[in-house]
Design a protein around this motif. Structure first.
Motif, PDB file in Angstrom:
ATOM      1  N   ASP A  28       9.637  28.823 -39.546  1.00 13.23           N
ATOM      2  CA  ASP A  28       9.840  28.931 -40.989  1.00 13.23           C
ATOM      3  C   ASP A  28       9.673  30.349 -41.508  1.00 13.23           C
ATOM      4  N   THR A  30      10.815  34.044 -42.332  1.00 13.89           N
ATOM      5  CA  THR A  30      12.015  34.837 -42.554  1.00 13.89           C
ATOM      6  C   THR A  30      11.688  36.290 -42.274  1.00 13.89           C
ATOM      7  N   ASP A  32      12.438  40.195 -42.724  1.00 11.22           N
ATOM      8  CA  ASP A  32      13.104  41.142 -43.611  1.00 11.22           C
ATOM      9  C   ASP A  32      13.701  42.272 -42.796  1.00 11.22           C
ATOM     10  N   LYS A  52      26.106  38.895 -45.393  1.00 11.90           N
ATOM     11  CA  LYS A  52      25.103  38.623 -46.423  1.00 11.90           C
ATOM     12  C   LYS A  52      25.653  37.665 -47.474  1.00 11.90           C
ATOM     13  N   GLY A  55      26.123  34.030 -46.198  1.00  6.51           N
ATOM     14  CA  GLY A  55      24.905  33.346 -45.790  1.00  6.51           C
ATOM     15  C   GLY A  55      24.715  33.237 -44.285  1.00  6.51           C
ATOM     16  N   LEU A  57      23.362  35.331 -42.323  1.00  4.64           N
ATOM     17  CA  LEU A  57      22.054  35.846 -41.917  1.00  4.64           C
ATOM     18  C   LEU A  57      20.934  34.868 -42.261  1.00  4.64           C
ATOM     19  N   LYS A  58      21.101  34.100 -43.335  1.00  6.12           N
ATOM     20  CA  LYS A  58      20.089  33.106 -43.693  1.00  6.12           C
ATOM     21  C   LYS A  58      19.963  32.040 -42.620  1.00  6.12           C
ATOM     22  N   LYS A  59      21.082  31.714 -41.959  1.00  5.00           N
ATOM     23  CA  LYS A  59      21.041  30.734 -40.876  1.00  5.00           C
ATOM     24  C   LYS A  59      20.172  31.238 -39.730  1.00  5.00           C
ATOM     25  N   ARG A  60      20.064  32.542 -39.594  1.00  2.78           N
ATOM     26  CA  ARG A  60      19.237  33.161 -38.541  1.00  2.78           C
ATOM     27  C   ARG A  60      17.876  33.598 -39.071  1.00  2.78           C
ATOM     28  N   ASP A  61      17.534  33.153 -40.286  1.00  2.39           N
ATOM     29  CA  ASP A  61      16.252  33.494 -40.928  1.00  2.39           C
ATOM     30  C   ASP A  61      16.057  34.988 -41.085  1.00  2.39           C
ATOM     31  N   MET A  63      16.539  38.196 -43.889  1.00  2.00           N
ATOM     32  CA  MET A  63      16.745  38.614 -45.263  1.00  2.00           C
ATOM     33  C   MET A  63      17.167  40.068 -45.230  1.00  2.00           C
TER      34      MET A  63
END
Length: 66
Positions: A28, A30, A32, A52, A55, A57-61, A63
């Motif tokens: 869980d 993320t 940076d 970005k 999304g 990069l969000k799938k790979r946690d 930011m």
């Protein structure tokens, strides 16, 4: 010299294609990531902006800060 370059390439290929996957202890979290670009955004940076925005990069946690 040519043999050294080929050997290094093959070694990198073997290491990069290893089948083992490293599992993180806490999924869980993320991470940076900050990327410093050139003076102005240009076509070299399109992939970063698209990833970005869509999304990916969000799938790979991750930011991303540009």
């Amino acid at each position: 010299m040519k043999k050294l370059v080929i050997s290094m390439f093959l070694l990198g290929l073997l290491v990069g294609c290893s089948g083992e996957k490293e599992e993180s202890a806490n999924k869980d979290v993320t991470q940076d990531v900050t990327v410093v670009l050139d003076w102005t955004p240009n076509t070299n940076h399109t992939g970063l902006y698209v990833a970005k925005e869509k999304g990916f990069l969000k799938k790979r946690d991750l930011m991303l800060t540009l």
